[in-house]
Write an enzyme that holds these catalytic residues in place. Structure first.
Site, PDB file in Angstrom:
ATOM      1  N   LYS A  22      15.634 -59.256  20.647  1.00 49.51           N
ATOM      2  CA  LYS A  22      15.607 -60.411  19.738  1.00 49.51           C
ATOM      3  C   LYS A  22      16.640 -61.458  20.154  1.00 49.51           C
ATOM      4  O   LYS A  22      16.363 -62.660  20.145  1.00 49.51           O
ATOM      5  CB  LYS A  22      15.897 -59.940  18.303  1.00 49.51           C
ATOM      6  CG  LYS A  22      15.966 -61.082  17.306  1.00 49.51           C
ATOM      7  CD  LYS A  22      16.383 -60.642  15.927  1.00 49.51           C
ATOM      8  CE  LYS A  22      17.883 -60.577  15.775  1.00 49.51           C
ATOM      9  NZ  LYS A  22      18.320 -60.601  14.369  1.00 49.51           N
ATOM     10  N   ASN A  23      17.843 -61.003  20.522  1.00 50.30           N
ATOM     11  CA  ASN A  23      18.927 -61.947  20.828  1.00 50.30           C
ATOM     12  C   ASN A  23      18.738 -62.664  22.162  1.00 50.30           C
ATOM     13  O   ASN A  23      19.483 -63.585  22.484  1.00 50.30           O
ATOM     14  CB  ASN A  23      20.287 -61.242  20.788  1.00 50.30           C
ATOM     15  CG  ASN A  23      20.684 -60.888  19.361  1.00 50.30           C
ATOM     16  OD1 ASN A  23      20.124 -61.422  18.402  1.00 50.30           O
ATOM     17  ND2 ASN A  23      21.632 -59.978  19.205  1.00 50.30           N
ATOM     18  N   ARG A  93      19.941 -67.897  11.050  1.00 49.09           N
ATOM     19  CA  ARG A  93      20.990 -68.745  11.619  1.00 49.09           C
ATOM     20  C   ARG A  93      20.675 -69.192  13.047  1.00 49.09           C
ATOM     21  O   ARG A  93      21.135 -70.231  13.490  1.00 49.09           O
ATOM     22  CB  ARG A  93      22.311 -67.983  11.630  1.00 49.09           C
ATOM     23  CG  ARG A  93      22.844 -67.646  10.267  1.00 49.09           C
ATOM     24  CD  ARG A  93      24.188 -66.968  10.402  1.00 49.09           C
ATOM     25  NE  ARG A  93      25.137 -67.848  11.081  1.00 49.09           N
ATOM     26  CZ  ARG A  93      25.943 -68.701  10.469  1.00 49.09           C
ATOM     27  NH1 ARG A  93      25.931 -68.794   9.171  1.00 49.09           N
ATOM     28  NH2 ARG A  93      26.768 -69.452  11.154  1.00 49.09           N
ATOM     29  N   CYS A 117      26.343 -66.158   6.871  1.00 47.95           N
ATOM     30  CA  CYS A 117      25.772 -64.887   7.326  1.00 47.95           C
ATOM     31  C   CYS A 117      26.636 -63.813   6.680  1.00 47.95           C
ATOM     32  O   CYS A 117      27.812 -64.032   6.432  1.00 47.95           O
ATOM     33  CB  CYS A 117      25.872 -64.813   8.841  1.00 47.95           C
ATOM     34  SG  CYS A 117      25.043 -63.406   9.533  1.00 47.95           S
ATOM     35  N   ARG A 122      30.801 -67.710  10.892  1.00 44.10           N
ATOM     36  CA  ARG A 122      30.308 -68.002  12.243  1.00 44.10           C
ATOM     37  C   ARG A 122      30.154 -69.517  12.361  1.00 44.10           C
ATOM     38  O   ARG A 122      29.087 -70.054  12.119  1.00 44.10           O
ATOM     39  CB  ARG A 122      28.948 -67.337  12.461  1.00 44.10           C
ATOM     40  CG  ARG A 122      28.990 -65.817  12.439  1.00 44.10           C
ATOM     41  CD  ARG A 122      27.596 -65.284  12.637  1.00 44.10           C
ATOM     42  NE  ARG A 122      27.594 -63.859  12.889  1.00 44.10           N
ATOM     43  CZ  ARG A 122      26.509 -63.171  13.200  1.00 44.10           C
ATOM     44  NH1 ARG A 122      25.342 -63.770  13.276  1.00 44.10           N
ATOM     45  NH2 ARG A 122      26.561 -61.874  13.428  1.00 44.10           N
ATOM     46  N   ASP A 125      30.937 -75.429  14.870  1.00 48.18           N
ATOM     47  CA  ASP A 125      31.655 -76.595  15.413  1.00 48.18           C
ATOM     48  C   ASP A 125      31.650 -76.622  16.941  1.00 48.18           C
ATOM     49  O   ASP A 125      31.661 -77.692  17.543  1.00 48.18           O
ATOM     50  CB  ASP A 125      33.091 -76.675  14.857  1.00 48.18           C
ATOM     51  CG  ASP A 125      33.904 -75.435  15.178  1.00 48.18           C
ATOM     52  OD1 ASP A 125      33.289 -74.387  15.426  1.00 48.18           O
ATOM     53  OD2 ASP A 125      35.143 -75.508  15.183  1.00 48.18           O
ATOM     54  N   ILE A 330      35.611 -58.364  16.660  1.00 48.46           N
ATOM     55  CA  ILE A 330      34.726 -59.535  16.769  1.00 48.46           C
ATOM     56  C   ILE A 330      34.488 -60.200  15.415  1.00 48.46           C
ATOM     57  O   ILE A 330      34.678 -61.389  15.251  1.00 48.46           O
ATOM     58  CB  ILE A 330      33.366 -59.150  17.385  1.00 48.46           C
ATOM     59  CG1 ILE A 330      33.569 -58.387  18.695  1.00 48.46           C
ATOM     60  CG2 ILE A 330      32.485 -60.381  17.588  1.00 48.46           C
ATOM     61  CD1 ILE A 330      33.872 -59.216  19.893  1.00 48.46           C
TER      62      ILE A 330
END
Length: 421
Positions: A22-23, A93, A117, A122, A125, A330
């Site tokens: 998916k990513n 997103r 999310c 997240r 910018d 993360i």
């Protein structure tokens, strides 16, 4: 809302096929907008986010054609509106990924700001600053990012990412593909999905070098042409099914995958006591009925241990011999599943960004609730080894990232079924 009911105790055994990532699929679909002819993308996973992206194209006036093998043909020449509306962006997103390609190819774009999310903040910018460095004029008003390319189109730029951002790297790389001159992206994300996107851009005639390192160089071209491309396999789905085999003491072979994009995870599975064999496009894990050993791990950007596999290893540690520390560097709020696992009898202490997990001989089935995509996978893994039945609510989170999870687990011998809410 659908629920999953899982009866624990079955040792998994068998083979399954891994879906497309998916990513990788989402940015590649967004990048089809850069082409000046029809583009075909294959090996797409059958997931809600993919459907949303295709629906977004429909809203823009593009009519995607889907064949029987779930390959999608997109002809961006038929685009009628350059707006990504809030009602679609808020559900996914990754819609922000159409911003760069639209500004580069059509000179303007209007994309709704994504809502929050579940996993921490997240920010977008970096996407905005990267496009501004290429000469775009950007205003954020009424909840929308409104971007316009300068007269004569975007210009190549040197851009340094303050923090490593996968979608930021992808968005600016796509925009740079059609910009005038050379762009250099420093402190770029190194994920395999970024490499897959670069390969796709190059398949359309682009010139992207250095993807997979922290410095990516893009020489803009006049046009990108039609192409046909197959999305890479999903490394997180691969890892999740390998952990499922490990926690149940079983043997699972995953096919249509790539062992080279999963090395940090395979290392930890070996540490946990698994026997691993790999081929060019398959991995087999065998626990020989043994209980896994607890492992310590720390998440970090690729090629280190992926944050998207952290929750699954907490499930492994929960029933392992010994104690393991899991450090999350993360995302914030990434231990929400721990409180649900407590209901199943797991011994887990959370201190800041660290979870200390002491293995117990057995977990107990209980009603639990999925809170986000990867956390929900950890609840499924815990349920596979729990005594009795576990009912998992809010599984729409699971469906966002795992294609046909109950069918695949059933093929491996799990006792799992979906019940409509």
């Amino acid at each position: 809302m659908d629920k999953l009911i899982i009866t624990g105790g079955a040792r998994l055994d068998g083979e399954i096929r891994i879906s497309g990532a998916k990513n990788a699929a989402l940015p590649i679909l967004a990048a089809t907008l850069l082409a000046d002819g029809p583009v075909t993308v294959g090996n797409l996973p059958h997931l809600h986010d993919i459907t949303t992206m295709i629906e977004l194209f429909g809203r823009m006036g593009i009519e995607p054609v889907i064949d029987e093998k779930l390959a999608v043909e997109i002809d961006p020449r038929t685009i009628k509106t350059l707006v990504a509306p809030y009602e679609l962006v808020k559900t996914m997103r990754a819609s922000i990924l159409v911003l760069g390609p639209m500004v580069a190819r059509f000179g303007e774009a209007e994309v709704a700001l994504p809502g929050g999310c579940a996993i921490g903040s997240r920010p977008v910018d970096l996407h905005i600053r990267g496009l501004e460095a290429m000469g775009a004029k950007i205003e954020v008003e009424g909840g929308y990012i409104k971007a316009k390319a300068p007269e004569g189109g975007l210009r190549g730029a040197h851009f340094f990412f303050d923090t490593v951002s996968v979608t930021g790297t992808e968005n600016i790389m796509m925009a740079a593909a059609l910009a005038k001159g050379r762009s250099v992206l420093q402190n770029a994300a190194r994920e395999p999905e970024v490499v897959d996107l670069a390969n796709f851009i190059n398949a359309m005639g682009g010139n992207v070098q250095g993807a997979g390192t922290d410095t990516i160089t893009i020489d803009g071209v006049e046009r990108l042409h039609s192409a046909s491309y197959r999305v890479m396999p999903d490394r997180i789905e691969t890892g999740t099914y390998l952990v499922a085999a490990a926690v149940t003491g079983g043997r699972v072979k995953v096919k249509d995958t790539d062992p080279t994009i999963l090395e940090a995870v395979l290392e930890k599975l070996k540490e946990a006591g698994a026997d691993l064999t790999t081929g060019e496009d398959w991995i087999e894990l065998n626990m020989h009925g043994k209980r896994p050993k607890a492992v310590n791990l720390r998440t970090a950007p690729y090629p280190a241990f992926p944050t998207d596999m952290q929750a699954q290893f907490i499930s492994l540690n929960a029933i392992a011999e010994g104690t393991g520390a899991v450090i999350e560097t993360i995302f914030e709020n990434r231990f929400m599943h721990v409180y649900e696992m407590h209901r199943m009898g797991a011994h887990i202490q959370v201190e800041g960004n660290t979870a200390i997990v002491t293995g117990v001989p057995a977990l107990k089935g209980a009603p639990v609730m999925a809170t986000d995509l990867r956390a929900s996978a950890s609840l499924v893994l815990s349920a596979l080894v729990a005594e009795g039945d576990t009912l998992i609510d809010r599984i729409y989170h699971i469906d966002r990232g795992y294609e046909c999870i109950e069918e695949k687990l059933q093929m491996l011998g799990a006792k799992i079924r979906r019940v409509p809410g």
